[in-house]
Every structure is written in structure tokens, then in C-alpha cells.
Design an enzyme around this catalytic site. Structure first.
Site, mmCIF file in Angstrom:
data_model
loop_
_atom_site.group_PDB
_atom_site.id
_atom_site.type_symbol
_atom_site.label_atom_id
_atom_site.label_comp_id
_atom_site.label_asym_id
_atom_site.label_seq_id
_atom_site.Cartn_x
_atom_site.Cartn_y
_atom_site.Cartn_z
ATOM 1 N N ASN A 38 0.802 -1.222 0.000
ATOM 2 C CA ASN A 38 0.000 0.000 0.000
ATOM 3 C C ASN A 38 0.840 1.280 0.000
ATOM 4 O OD1 ASN A 38 -2.426 1.316 -0.044
ATOM 5 N ND2 ASN A 38 -2.979 0.930 2.096
ATOM 6 N N HIS A 123 -14.428 -5.238 11.310
ATOM 7 C CA HIS A 123 -14.030 -3.923 11.810
ATOM 8 C C HIS A 123 -15.221 -3.075 12.149
ATOM 9 C CE1 HIS A 123 -9.731 -3.296 10.348
ATOM 10 N NE2 HIS A 123 -9.953 -4.589 10.395
ATOM 11 N N ARG A 148 -13.417 -6.036 15.919
ATOM 12 C CA ARG A 148 -12.417 -5.049 16.298
ATOM 13 C C ARG A 148 -13.111 -3.709 16.526
ATOM 14 N NH1 ARG A 148 -7.310 -2.664 12.768
ATOM 15 N NH2 ARG A 148 -8.642 -0.881 12.357
ATOM 16 N N TYR A 160 -6.581 6.793 12.678
ATOM 17 C CA TYR A 160 -6.511 5.520 11.944
ATOM 18 C C TYR A 160 -7.691 4.636 12.364
ATOM 19 C CZ TYR A 160 -5.135 3.554 16.372
ATOM 20 O OH TYR A 160 -5.152 3.186 17.678
ATOM 21 N N ASP A 211 -6.809 -2.160 17.838
ATOM 22 C CA ASP A 211 -5.524 -1.879 17.195
ATOM 23 C C ASP A 211 -4.971 -0.560 17.733
ATOM 24 O OD1 ASP A 211 -3.369 -1.643 15.495
ATOM 25 O OD2 ASP A 211 -4.527 -1.838 13.638
ATOM 26 N N HIS A 213 -2.049 0.557 16.650
ATOM 27 C CA HIS A 213 -1.395 1.090 15.442
ATOM 28 C C HIS A 213 -0.087 1.817 15.746
ATOM 29 C CE1 HIS A 213 -1.743 2.215 11.103
ATOM 30 N NE2 HIS A 213 -2.557 1.172 11.096
ATOM 31 N N GLU A 237 -3.364 -4.797 19.463
ATOM 32 C CA GLU A 237 -2.479 -4.940 18.302
ATOM 33 C C GLU A 237 -1.494 -3.784 18.193
ATOM 34 O OE1 GLU A 237 -4.867 -5.312 14.805
ATOM 35 O OE2 GLU A 237 -3.236 -4.598 13.532
ATOM 36 N N GLU A 263 2.036 -6.915 11.355
ATOM 37 C CA GLU A 263 1.528 -6.675 9.994
ATOM 38 C C GLU A 263 2.563 -5.985 9.115
ATOM 39 O OE1 GLU A 263 -2.047 -4.379 10.901
ATOM 40 O OE2 GLU A 263 -1.047 -2.560 10.229
ATOM 41 N N ARG A 284 1.069 -11.430 13.317
ATOM 42 C CA ARG A 284 0.180 -10.810 12.333
ATOM 43 C C ARG A 284 0.683 -10.856 10.898
ATOM 44 N NH1 ARG A 284 -4.264 -8.743 12.011
ATOM 45 N NH2 ARG A 284 -3.717 -6.603 11.426
ATOM 46 N N HIS A 313 -2.815 -10.399 9.082
ATOM 47 C CA HIS A 313 -3.299 -9.123 8.559
ATOM 48 C C HIS A 313 -4.253 -9.394 7.384
ATOM 49 C CE1 HIS A 313 -1.886 -5.009 6.713
ATOM 50 N NE2 HIS A 313 -2.997 -4.859 7.390
ATOM 51 N N ASP A 317 -6.091 -3.540 1.624
ATOM 52 C CA ASP A 317 -4.959 -3.297 0.725
ATOM 53 C C ASP A 317 -4.250 -4.614 0.373
ATOM 54 O OD1 ASP A 317 -4.537 -2.266 3.594
ATOM 55 O OD2 ASP A 317 -2.496 -2.786 3.045
ATOM 56 N N GLU A 340 -7.981 -11.607 10.086
ATOM 57 C CA GLU A 340 -8.650 -10.316 9.892
ATOM 58 C C GLU A 340 -9.429 -10.342 8.573
ATOM 59 O OE1 GLU A 340 -5.932 -7.026 9.531
ATOM 60 O OE2 GLU A 340 -7.521 -5.542 9.776
ATOM 61 N N TRP A 403 2.252 6.853 12.010
ATOM 62 C CA TRP A 403 0.843 6.826 11.624
ATOM 63 C C TRP A 403 0.227 5.497 11.978
ATOM 64 C CZ3 TRP A 403 -2.155 3.882 8.218
ATOM 65 C CH2 TRP A 403 -3.521 4.270 8.228
HETATM 66 C C1 CS2 Z 1 -4.517 -1.931 9.985
HETATM 67 C C2 CS2 Z 1 -4.373 -1.729 8.513
HETATM 68 O O1 CS2 Z 1 -5.817 -3.804 9.393
HETATM 69 C C3 CS2 Z 1 -5.105 -3.310 10.253
HETATM 70 O O2 CS2 Z 1 -4.889 -3.815 11.322
HETATM 71 O O3 CS2 Z 1 -3.426 -1.715 10.770
HETATM 72 O O4 CS2 Z 1 -5.594 -1.178 8.113
HETATM 73 C C4 CS2 Z 1 -3.242 -0.827 8.033
HETATM 74 O O5 CS2 Z 1 -3.396 0.477 8.490
HETATM 75 C C5 CS2 Z 1 -3.215 -0.861 6.541
HETATM 76 O O6 CS2 Z 1 -3.102 -2.165 6.094
HETATM 77 C C6 CS2 Z 1 -2.082 -0.021 5.963
HETATM 78 O O7 CS2 Z 1 -2.009 -0.189 4.597
HETATM 79 MG MG MG Z 2 -3.237 -3.095 12.329
#
Ligand code: CS2
Ligand code: MG
Length: 403
Positions: A38, A123, A148, A160, A211, A213, A237, A263, A284, A313, A317, A340, A403
Site C-alpha cells: 500500500n 471492523h 475489532r 486511523y 488496534d 497502530h 495490536e 503486519e 500478524r 493481517h 490493501d 482479519e 501513523w
Molecule cells: C490496519 C491496517 O488492518 C489493520 O490492522 O493496521 O488497516 C493498516 O493500516 C493498513 O493495512 C495499511 O495499509
Molecule cells: Mg493493524
């Protein structure tokens, strides 16, 4: 011998960008692999086109392990998301070909099913707690066993994991990265009430995930874990950036909340210490960014002896090709934990018709030979690549942040 006679990279954007590698053999069997990274898609496409495809022509498509090692060791330059996504695409395509030649779905080649299906998590998100819980109830009604929870943070304009669309989440949404402001203090105050309200509304029979992140320091994550333990999270996560694997020791000293990481990892070396010291509970990494099925099997085997389970993951994407590969892998791997599942749009699904399916919170890869996904090349050609970056985050004083 099934000699490789051609390999091509196909870039398409049915709503979002995907990179696919298609390999064909002298017997006319074709296999496909996902190579999507991505926001950095064309780097993998170029790595494949310029440096990998010339090495594939003439090779025996059946020698998957040898090809993997040729591309990994033979490059001299090891690891990294671009290299490993490219190797993964080749690996997936070769497993797809092997399955098609054998007339068996991939999971059968990996040892056969270890379970009836793969439990997935959906999600639920929203601008505030109420909206997130409404959304979570909707998932529960659809039969999800695991959800989630991500909610907007009071005082922050964007975060995010919170979608602009009601059903589909796509963070890479601008030709240049959008910038958002972050405050860990505000965030840390917002998550315990979300879990408290979620347990009240959803009960205790559903798994709840969250998450972080990469946004906390280890000690902040330890505190959040402590605050959330009473709500029995299934996992937290990416609690802290994981380049320094030792950082997770500090989190473990403070909380029994299960931890999931990986991930953004691309080889077993990214997770070696985390696994061997049992600093995490779920790994992940997934097929496309983790070096393909061949490499992910090694990661899962190492994890298995330390009672760590998989939690691949599965964001949008990752293309439906990767999703299929992950489901075959998940069905056959002994230490499967959860998968996921973020739904792809109908536009994406039309370009990648697939055999996998969802029912009652579980997914199954289907019985089609190989991966059970096709690429409609004619349709793919109608969706031209569109540059799209993931956002970036800064602290409220302007400091660059994860991020
Ligand atoms: C995220 C993702 O799915 C997840 O747990 O952390 O959405 C992540 O932000 C994206 O795959 C980034 O491309
Ligand atoms: Mg994640």
C-alpha cells in the site's frame, strides 16, 4: 516439469490499487500472486519486472522452495517489504500452479484442513463510542464471533481505523499524504470507556479486539493493557513500534492483555525475539508482506512451539489473492488463531472472482484447485493505477509521529 514460459505484472485500481503477478507454464497453466504494498505499489511492480521476472523464465514451476531460496539468497540484498512482497507474489503464483496441476485446493497441499473454517474478525468503527457500538451490533447480527473496535478520539479530527464510509475502510485516499494530529493522552482516555460500553451492549460471548497502530510507548501500552484487562480483550495490536523487539518485555511486565504484532514485518527475523521470549500471543504477518506461503509456514512453525498463534493481517490493501492464500494457510496451519477480514468492495471482487466465502463468523477458502481466485484481466485493464498514499501523523506541536 512445468516450465515457466511467461510472467507479467498487472496493476489495476478497482477503487484501490492492486499489483498482481501472473505466471504461465509451458503446459498452459497460469498462477497468480498478490504483490500489493500500500502506497508503494510501483516499487514492487518494478522490482518484479526489472529484477525477478528475467530470473523466472525457463525454471521449473514445481520447485517452489528452490525458487524462494534463489530469489532470497541469490539477490545478496536481503529482506525489506519491497523484496519480500515480490518474492511472496512469485511464491503464491507457484503454489497456485501446483494446486491447479494437482487438481487440489491449496490447503490440501499444505497438509489438509485442521478445522472447519477460519474464525475472522470484522471492523466496527465510528466517529464516537455510540456509532462504533451500533456498528459492532451490526457485525454481531451478521454472525461475527470477533469484532475489532476503533472509535474517533474526542478532540482529534481524524484517526486511523475510523472509516469515512460506513462499510469500507480505505486509509490510502489521497494523491499526496493527508496529515492528521495525534495526542496519546486523549487517545488513552478514550479506549477504556469504549470497551466498557461495548461489553454492556454486546455481552461477553463475542471476542473484542483493538488496534493501537504503533501509537504508544511501552509503558503507555502497559497502562492501557491494565485498564482494558477487565473487559477481556482478545488482543491489543501493534502496541508500540516493534523494530526494538525487547520493548515488549516492558509491556508484558504490566499487563496480561494478549498482544498481536507483525503486519509490517517481512521476515522471520523481525519476530524471532518476540516469539522466542513469548513476548506476543499472535503473529500478524501475512502471505504477501511475509515472503509468501513458503516463508510464513516457517514463521508459524517457530511460533507454534512457543504457543503463539497466527492472526494474519487482512486489510483491504491485501488483494483477494492474498486473502485466499491466507485462508488456505489458516485452514491448514495447526496454530491458527484468527484471520482479519475487511470486506473488499464489489468493484474489487468483480476484478478478482473468488471461491472463498463467509458464513457465521467463519471463512472457508473453497474447493477450487490452487488458490481459487482469478484475475479478470479485461476488467482490470479498465481500472487505471491512481497514486494514493497512506496518511501521516504529527503530534499537536507538529512533531512527526508514527501513523
Ligand atoms: C490496519 C491496517 O488492518 C489493520 O490492522 O493496521 O488497516 C493498516 O493500516 C493498513 O493495512 C495499511 O495499509
Ligand atoms: Mg493493524
Amino acid at each position: 516439469m512445468a516450465r515457466i514460459v511467461s510472467a507479467r505484472v498487472i496493476v489495476t485500481c478497482p477503487g484501490r490499487n492492486f499489483v498482481t503477478l501472473k505466471i504461465e507454464t509451458s503446459d498452459g497453466v497460469a498462477g497468480i500472486g498478490d504483490a500489493t504494498l500500500n502506497g508503494r505499489e510501483l516499487a514492487v511492480a518494478a522490482y518484479l519486472r526489472e529484477h525477478v521476472i528475467p530470473l523466472l523464465i525457463g525454471r521449473d514451476a514445481h520447485r517452489i522452495e528452490d525458487v524462494w531460496n534463489y530469489l532470497y539468497k541469490g539477490a545478496y540484498w536481503r529482506r525489506g517489504p519491497v523484496t519480500m512482497s515480490a518474492i511472496a507474489a512469485v511464491d503464491m503464483a507457484l503454489w497456485d500452479i501446483k494446486g491447479k496441476i494437482a487438481g487440489l485446493p491449496l490447503y490440501q497441499l499444505l497438509g489438509g484442513a485442521c478445522r472447519e473454517g477460519c474464525m475472522v474478525y470484522g471492523h466496527a468503527n465510528g466517529k464516537d463510542i455510540e456509532e462504533t457500538i451500533d456498528n459492532a451490533l451490526h457485525y454481531q447480527e451478521q454472525g461475527y464471533k470477533a469484532i475489532r473496535l476503533q472509535s474517533g478520539v474526542p478532540g482529534l479530527a481524524a484517526t486511523y481505523g475510523v472509516s469515512k464510509d460506513k462499510y469500507f475502510y480505505e486509509p490510502a485516499d489521497a494523491a499526496l499524504p493527508t496529515e492528521s494530529l495525534w495526542s496519546t493522552e486523549k487517545y488513552l482516555r478514550s479506549v477504556p470507556p469504549l470497551f466498557e460500553k461495548a461489553r454492556e451492549a454486546l455481552g461477553w460471548d463475542v471476542h473484542l479486539l483493538h488496534d493501537i497502530h504503533h501509537r504508544c510507548t511501552p509503558i503507555e501500552a502497559g497502562r492501557l493493557g491494565k485498564d482494558l484487562e477487565q473487559y477481556r480483550p482478545f488482543w491489543l495490536e501493534d502496541a508500540t513500534p516493534a523494530e526494538n523487539q525487547s520493548a515488549f518485555r516492558l509491556i508484558r511486565q504490566h499487563t496480561t492483555a494478549p498482544l498481536a504484532v507483525g503486519e509490517v514485518f517481512n521476515t522471520i527475523w523481525d519476530a524471532k525475539q518476540l516469539i522466542e521470549e513469548q513476548l506476543i500471543d499472535y503473529i500478524r504477518m501475512t502471505v504477501v508482506h511475509g515472503g509468501g506461503i513458503t516463508h510464513l509456514r516457517r514463521v508459524a512453525s517457530l511460533a507454534e512451539i512457543y504457543q503463539i498463534r497466527t492472526g494474519c493481517h487482512g486489510a483491504t490493501d491485501l488483494s483477494p489473492i492474498c486473502m485466499a492464500a491466507a485462508l488456505h494457510f489458516g485452514l491448514a496451519v495447526p496454530n491458527f488463531g484468527i484471520q482479519e477480514y475487511m470486506r473488499h468492495t464489489a468493484e474489487t471482487d468483480a476484478v478478482f472472482p473468488h471461491a472463498y466465502s463467509f458464513a457465521e463468523g467463519m471463512m472457508h477458502p473453497g474447493e477450487a484447485p490452487g488458490l481459487g481466485v482469478e484475475l479478470d484481466e479485461e476488467l482490470a485493464a479498465k481500472h487505471e493505477y491512481k497514486p494514493a498514499y497512506l496518511p501521516v501523523a504529527r503530534l499537536e506541536d507538529g512533531t512527526m509521529f508514527s501513523w
